[in-house]
Design a protein around this motif. Sequence first.
Motif, PDB file in Angstrom:
ATOM      1  N   ASN A  57      28.822  23.144  38.980  1.00  0.00           N
ATOM      2  CA  ASN A  57      29.290  23.245  40.370  1.00  0.00           C
ATOM      3  C   ASN A  57      30.262  24.389  40.635  1.00  0.00           C
ATOM      4  O   ASN A  57      30.924  24.398  41.675  1.00  0.00           O
ATOM      5  CB  ASN A  57      29.960  21.943  40.813  1.00  0.00           C
ATOM      6  N   VAL A  58      30.357  25.381  39.755  1.00  0.00           N
ATOM      7  CA  VAL A  58      31.305  26.455  40.029  1.00  0.00           C
ATOM      8  C   VAL A  58      30.848  27.739  39.370  1.00  0.00           C
ATOM      9  O   VAL A  58      30.219  27.725  38.294  1.00  0.00           O
ATOM     10  CB  VAL A  58      32.730  26.077  39.544  1.00  0.00           C
ATOM     11  N   LEU A  59      31.136  28.841  40.045  1.00  0.00           N
ATOM     12  CA  LEU A  59      30.781  30.176  39.565  1.00  0.00           C
ATOM     13  C   LEU A  59      31.886  31.133  39.987  1.00  0.00           C
ATOM     14  O   LEU A  59      32.432  31.024  41.091  1.00  0.00           O
ATOM     15  CB  LEU A  59      29.440  30.598  40.151  1.00  0.00           C
ATOM     16  N   LEU A  60      32.195  32.075  39.111  1.00  0.00           N
ATOM     17  CA  LEU A  60      33.202  33.091  39.404  1.00  0.00           C
ATOM     18  C   LEU A  60      32.569  34.461  39.234  1.00  0.00           C
ATOM     19  O   LEU A  60      32.066  34.792  38.159  1.00  0.00           O
ATOM     20  CB  LEU A  60      34.402  32.940  38.467  1.00  0.00           C
ATOM     21  N   ALA A  61      32.578  35.264  40.294  1.00  0.00           N
ATOM     22  CA  ALA A  61      32.015  36.617  40.261  1.00  0.00           C
ATOM     23  C   ALA A  61      33.152  37.627  40.318  1.00  0.00           C
ATOM     24  O   ALA A  61      34.021  37.554  41.189  1.00  0.00           O
ATOM     25  CB  ALA A  61      31.065  36.825  41.442  1.00  0.00           C
ATOM     26  N   LEU A  62      33.153  38.560  39.372  1.00  0.00           N
ATOM     27  CA  LEU A  62      34.161  39.617  39.330  1.00  0.00           C
ATOM     28  C   LEU A  62      33.578  40.858  39.975  1.00  0.00           C
ATOM     29  O   LEU A  62      32.601  41.427  39.506  1.00  0.00           O
ATOM     30  CB  LEU A  62      34.570  39.901  37.884  1.00  0.00           C
ATOM     31  N   ILE A  63      34.198  41.275  41.083  1.00  0.00           N
ATOM     32  CA  ILE A  63      33.670  42.341  41.920  1.00  0.00           C
ATOM     33  C   ILE A  63      34.113  43.699  41.388  1.00  0.00           C
ATOM     34  O   ILE A  63      35.253  43.856  40.926  1.00  0.00           O
ATOM     35  CB  ILE A  63      34.119  42.163  43.377  1.00  0.00           C
ATOM     36  N   ASN A  64      33.204  44.670  41.465  1.00  0.00           N
ATOM     37  CA  ASN A  64      33.505  46.018  41.010  1.00  0.00           C
ATOM     38  C   ASN A  64      34.816  46.524  41.600  1.00  0.00           C
ATOM     39  O   ASN A  64      35.084  46.360  42.785  1.00  0.00           O
ATOM     40  CB  ASN A  64      32.358  46.953  41.400  1.00  0.00           C
ATOM     41  N   GLY A  65      35.630  47.149  40.769  1.00  0.00           N
ATOM     42  CA  GLY A  65      36.911  47.684  41.202  1.00  0.00           C
ATOM     43  C   GLY A  65      38.115  46.969  40.623  1.00  0.00           C
ATOM     44  O   GLY A  65      39.247  47.449  40.730  1.00  0.00           O
ATOM     45  N   GLU A  66      37.915  45.775  40.046  1.00  0.00           N
ATOM     46  CA  GLU A  66      38.954  44.994  39.363  1.00  0.00           C
ATOM     47  C   GLU A  66      40.043  44.469  40.290  1.00  0.00           C
ATOM     48  O   GLU A  66      41.102  44.055  39.832  1.00  0.00           O
ATOM     49  CB  GLU A  66      39.583  45.802  38.208  1.00  0.00           C
ATOM     50  N   ASN A  67      39.780  44.452  41.605  1.00  0.00           N
ATOM     51  CA  ASN A  67      40.788  43.973  42.547  1.00  0.00           C
ATOM     52  C   ASN A  67      40.355  42.718  43.310  1.00  0.00           C
ATOM     53  O   ASN A  67      41.134  42.202  44.106  1.00  0.00           O
ATOM     54  CB  ASN A  67      41.139  45.069  43.558  1.00  0.00           C
ATOM     55  N   THR A  68      39.122  42.255  43.073  1.00  0.00           N
ATOM     56  CA  THR A  68      38.602  41.125  43.842  1.00  0.00           C
ATOM     57  C   THR A  68      37.765  40.221  42.952  1.00  0.00           C
ATOM     58  O   THR A  68      37.016  40.697  42.107  1.00  0.00           O
ATOM     59  CB  THR A  68      37.730  41.599  45.018  1.00  0.00           C
ATOM     60  N   ALA A  69      37.917  38.918  43.172  1.00  0.00           N
ATOM     61  CA  ALA A  69      37.080  37.904  42.507  1.00  0.00           C
ATOM     62  C   ALA A  69      36.559  36.952  43.564  1.00  0.00           C
ATOM     63  O   ALA A  69      37.266  36.605  44.516  1.00  0.00           O
ATOM     64  CB  ALA A  69      37.880  37.150  41.450  1.00  0.00           C
ATOM     65  N   LEU A  70      35.315  36.534  43.410  1.00  0.00           N
ATOM     66  CA  LEU A  70      34.676  35.648  44.380  1.00  0.00           C
ATOM     67  C   LEU A  70      34.319  34.342  43.675  1.00  0.00           C
ATOM     68  O   LEU A  70      33.595  34.338  42.675  1.00  0.00           O
ATOM     69  CB  LEU A  70      33.415  36.306  44.940  1.00  0.00           C
TER      70      LEU A  70
END
Length: 364
Positions: A221-234
Amino acid sequence: MKSFPPAAVFLLCMTVLSTSLLHAHAANGIVLWDTLSTTNGNLESRGNWRAIPTDLLVLEKIPAKASSDPGYYGRDYAFKGDAVVENEKLLAFFSGEKGGMILYTKTTEPNTLTLPTPKKTAEIIPMRDKEATAHLGIIRNAGDEVVLEVSFEEAATGGSRAVFSFDKTDIVGIKPAKEMQGVRVLAPIEYCILPGFVGDDLIFGPAERSDSDSISLLSENVLLALINGENTALTMTWPKANQKIQLACGNEQNGKKWFRSINFENDGESFYLAALAAPGIWHKENLNASFLEKDVAIKWKKPFPAKWQTELLETGTKTRFGFSESKREIWRGVPGSYNYPVWFDGETAFYHLSKKVPPKGESV
């Protein structure tokens, strides 16, 4: 109404300072805007936007008369342009022409008093047809919550609906109608993490990409996406049902390989998104022989107090290590005694790698 599982609690959002009159509503609560014209996600025209009042009767020609009529409850609001929901932490842009939601996160440079700058993080669209226009309707517009119903008119499927809900936090609730079979979350994703509550996390990055178009994931029930640029996580979370989730592999750009989207078949259930932003909220460190048998300080600084962790190879097995608050030695059953590989000295992160925990690959 909205909740995240414990895996998401280590991600904290920065508190930002807003002094602009234009941002005053969003800084104190949540505001729904009408852009008054079609802007397709362009934020430069925001000086012309109109805040939609929580009491639509004030838009009547004679508000006092309309309010005094016990049999009149006002009319539905008709957007002249696009809809934007904004609070202190995010900005969600709904385009009538493009038929999707563009999610922006707000970041402020550390040790400055500058206004938070919205940065595009992700785009949420119906899975079956990119070319969908949208009709926007207001279900609730209050000082503490905004709820919108978005009807997508799609060439291939004939249409579908979803309800988007927002409050003062960074969490977006999305409840697709039964006819909507799924959504795409479009974003330049470098790494995707399935947090492990008992064992180690599953991390999907460049090594897991192949010639196939997508990678199927198994997550409760959970997923963590690390967005390009190292400043944002979804972060995405959902109740356990028969959901199906895939990572769509993207093309190589400027020597980097990214995942281009999360394809989510929601099985008729709601799901939740939270885009968390801070300079250095995640980091990738390439490990090489220069890390072997010595203390190595890296340039990354932790952006806020939290429990930070990484995965390294311990005797050939991927193993999760939390950053210690000081340098120390440990003893473990198979490898025996050795220097603990990661720790902080103040704000500085250190590595000490060895033959038992060798410097191979990347540390995320």
